[in-house]
Design a protein around this motif. Structure first.
Motif, PDB file in Angstrom:
ATOM      1  N   ALA A 153       0.830  -1.210   0.000  1.00 60.52           N
ATOM      2  CA  ALA A 153       0.000   0.000   0.000  1.00 60.52           C
ATOM      3  C   ALA A 153       0.862   1.257   0.000  1.00 60.52           C
ATOM      4  N   THR A 154       1.955   1.245   0.740  1.00 57.23           N
ATOM      5  CA  THR A 154       2.844   2.408   0.776  1.00 57.23           C
ATOM      6  C   THR A 154       3.452   2.666  -0.596  1.00 57.23           C
ATOM      7  N   PHE A 155       3.947   1.621  -1.228  1.00 56.70           N
ATOM      8  CA  PHE A 155       4.519   1.785  -2.568  1.00 56.70           C
ATOM      9  C   PHE A 155       3.466   2.213  -3.585  1.00 56.70           C
ATOM     10  N   ALA A 156       2.298   1.580  -3.538  1.00 56.29           N
ATOM     11  CA  ALA A 156       1.279   1.808  -4.564  1.00 56.29           C
ATOM     12  C   ALA A 156       0.548   3.136  -4.393  1.00 56.29           C
ATOM     13  N   PHE A 157       0.238   3.506  -3.163  1.00 56.84           N
ATOM     14  CA  PHE A 157      -0.667   4.641  -2.948  1.00 56.84           C
ATOM     15  C   PHE A 157      -0.158   5.680  -1.967  1.00 56.84           C
ATOM     16  N   GLY A 158       0.985   5.421  -1.340  1.00 56.49           N
ATOM     17  CA  GLY A 158       1.561   6.374  -0.401  1.00 56.49           C
ATOM     18  C   GLY A 158       1.243   6.028   1.042  1.00 56.49           C
ATOM     19  N   PRO A 159       1.913   6.713   1.963  1.00 52.78           N
ATOM     20  CA  PRO A 159       1.763   6.389   3.381  1.00 52.78           C
ATOM     21  C   PRO A 159       0.366   6.665   3.935  1.00 52.78           C
ATOM     22  N   GLY A 160      -0.348   7.617   3.361  1.00 53.65           N
ATOM     23  CA  GLY A 160      -1.695   7.909   3.851  1.00 53.65           C
ATOM     24  C   GLY A 160      -2.631   6.718   3.689  1.00 53.65           C
ATOM     25  N   GLU A 161      -2.605   6.123   2.521  1.00 55.44           N
ATOM     26  CA  GLU A 161      -3.451   4.941   2.277  1.00 55.44           C
ATOM     27  C   GLU A 161      -2.990   3.771   3.134  1.00 55.44           C
ATOM     28  N   ALA A 162      -1.697   3.625   3.306  1.00 56.19           N
ATOM     29  CA  ALA A 162      -1.186   2.543   4.150  1.00 56.19           C
ATOM     30  C   ALA A 162      -1.675   2.727   5.587  1.00 56.19           C
ATOM     31  N   ARG A 163      -1.640   3.954   6.098  1.00 53.38           N
ATOM     32  CA  ARG A 163      -2.133   4.213   7.455  1.00 53.38           C
ATOM     33  C   ARG A 163      -3.636   3.951   7.557  1.00 53.38           C
ATOM     34  N   ARG A 164      -4.382   4.355   6.522  1.00 56.09           N
ATOM     35  CA  ARG A 164      -5.828   4.130   6.533  1.00 56.09           C
ATOM     36  C   ARG A 164      -6.121   2.629   6.608  1.00 56.09           C
ATOM     37  N   ARG A 165      -5.408   1.848   5.835  1.00 55.25           N
ATOM     38  CA  ARG A 165      -5.622   0.402   5.841  1.00 55.25           C
ATOM     39  C   ARG A 165      -5.212  -0.213   7.173  1.00 55.25           C
ATOM     40  N   ALA A 166      -4.203   0.350   7.817  1.00 57.48           N
ATOM     41  CA  ALA A 166      -3.730  -0.182   9.096  1.00 57.48           C
ATOM     42  C   ALA A 166      -4.784  -0.044  10.192  1.00 57.48           C
ATOM     43  N   LEU A 167      -5.697   0.893  10.044  1.00 56.68           N
ATOM     44  CA  LEU A 167      -6.736   1.088  11.054  1.00 56.68           C
ATOM     45  C   LEU A 167      -7.613  -0.148  11.215  1.00 56.68           C
ATOM     46  N   ALA A 168      -7.716  -0.965  10.195  1.00 57.46           N
ATOM     47  CA  ALA A 168      -8.510  -2.191  10.276  1.00 57.46           C
ATOM     48  C   ALA A 168      -7.953  -3.160  11.318  1.00 57.46           C
ATOM     49  N   TYR A 169      -6.689  -3.003  11.673  1.00 65.05           N
ATOM     50  CA  TYR A 169      -6.041  -3.897  12.642  1.00 65.05           C
ATOM     51  C   TYR A 169      -5.791  -3.228  13.993  1.00 65.05           C
ATOM     52  N   ASP A 170      -6.209  -1.989  14.132  1.00 67.91           N
ATOM     53  CA  ASP A 170      -5.929  -1.208  15.341  1.00 67.91           C
ATOM     54  C   ASP A 170      -7.122  -1.285  16.289  1.00 67.91           C
ATOM     55  N   ARG A 171      -6.998  -2.108  17.330  1.00 66.14           N
ATOM     56  CA  ARG A 171      -8.126  -2.309  18.255  1.00 66.14           C
ATOM     57  C   ARG A 171      -8.526  -1.045  18.979  1.00 66.14           C
ATOM     58  N   GLN A 172      -7.556  -0.247  19.415  1.00 66.15           N
ATOM     59  CA  GLN A 172      -7.897   0.979  20.121  1.00 66.15           C
ATOM     60  C   GLN A 172      -8.715   1.910  19.226  1.00 66.15           C
ATOM     61  N   TYR A 173      -8.299   2.029  17.975  1.00 62.22           N
ATOM     62  CA  TYR A 173      -9.033   2.870  17.037  1.00 62.22           C
ATOM     63  C   TYR A 173     -10.442   2.328  16.827  1.00 62.22           C
ATOM     64  N   GLN A 174     -10.578   1.027  16.653  1.00 61.55           N
ATOM     65  CA  GLN A 174     -11.890   0.435  16.393  1.00 61.55           C
ATOM     66  C   GLN A 174     -12.852   0.669  17.554  1.00 61.55           C
ATOM     67  N   VAL A 175     -12.366   0.516  18.777  1.00 58.73           N
ATOM     68  CA  VAL A 175     -13.218   0.752  19.942  1.00 58.73           C
ATOM     69  C   VAL A 175     -13.607   2.229  20.010  1.00 58.73           C
ATOM     70  N   ALA A 176     -12.626   3.106  19.846  1.00 58.89           N
ATOM     71  CA  ALA A 176     -12.921   4.546  19.891  1.00 58.89           C
ATOM     72  C   ALA A 176     -13.906   4.932  18.795  1.00 58.89           C
ATOM     73  N   ASP A 177     -13.710   4.409  17.606  1.00 61.84           N
ATOM     74  CA  ASP A 177     -14.604   4.725  16.494  1.00 61.84           C
ATOM     75  C   ASP A 177     -16.018   4.238  16.778  1.00 61.84           C
ATOM     76  N   SER A 178     -16.162   3.032  17.301  1.00 58.80           N
ATOM     77  CA  SER A 178     -17.505   2.511  17.585  1.00 58.80           C
ATOM     78  C   SER A 178     -18.187   3.319  18.681  1.00 58.80           C
ATOM     79  N   LEU A 179     -17.421   3.758  19.691  1.00 59.67           N
ATOM     80  CA  LEU A 179     -17.997   4.592  20.741  1.00 59.67           C
ATOM     81  C   LEU A 179     -18.452   5.943  20.192  1.00 59.67           C
ATOM     82  N   LEU A 180     -17.619   6.535  19.351  1.00 60.15           N
ATOM     83  CA  LEU A 180     -17.989   7.823  18.757  1.00 60.15           C
ATOM     84  C   LEU A 180     -19.220   7.702  17.867  1.00 60.15           C
ATOM     85  N   ARG A 181     -19.286   6.651  17.084  1.00 66.08           N
ATOM     86  CA  ARG A 181     -20.431   6.473  16.177  1.00 66.08           C
ATOM     87  C   ARG A 181     -21.720   6.179  16.934  1.00 66.08           C
ATOM     88  N   ALA A 182     -21.613   5.477  18.063  1.00 61.20           N
ATOM     89  CA  ALA A 182     -22.805   5.114  18.828  1.00 61.20           C
ATOM     90  C   ALA A 182     -23.336   6.273  19.680  1.00 61.20           C
TER      91      ALA A 182
END
Length: 135
Positions: A85-114
């Protein structure tokens, strides 16, 4: 929420690749660059890519145990996904994709959305921490 740290097979694989850091990095970068030339943003790492990486590592004289490699396949997939992802689309896209594996982010996101209000958010966070035995 506990921190995301590598453990078990993933940690062992990271340490194994780290022992031959320069060679492992060359192999990963070479393959990731090659793969990045033919992917779109919906790409997913395949078992064939993982095997290709294992062959590239062998070319660099980086040896990995077969059992250990299989046990760490999820982590290897994430590593390869980030580099492609970093090579193909740059570090921004790589970071965005990494969020799928970040438990802290997922919990925070679900709390914010709810939550419908800031007050609701505070009470949701408090209730979540209480059921988990602390923050």
């Amino acid at each position: 929420m506990p921190y995301d740290t590598l453990g078990g097979a993933d940690r062992a694989m990271a340490l194994a690749l780290g022992r031959d850091g320069a060679g492992a990095n060359r192999a990963i970068a070479r393959l990731a660059h090659e793969l990045s030339l033919r992917v779109d943003t919906s790409f997913a790492v395949t078992p064939a890519w993982r095997e290709q990486l294992r062959r590239e590592l062998a070319r660099e004289h980086v040896t990995v145990d077969s059992v250990q490699w299989a046990a760490a396949s999820t982590w290897v997939n994430q590593l390869l996904e980030q580099r492609v992802a970093t090579f193909a689309f740059g570090p921004g896209e790589a970071r965005r994709r990494a969020l799928a594996y970040d438990r802290q982010y997922q919990v925070a996101d679900s709390l914010l959305r709810a939550a419908t209000t800031a007050r609701d958010l505070v009470f949701r966070v408090g209730a979540t921490a209480a059921t988990k035995g602390g923050a």
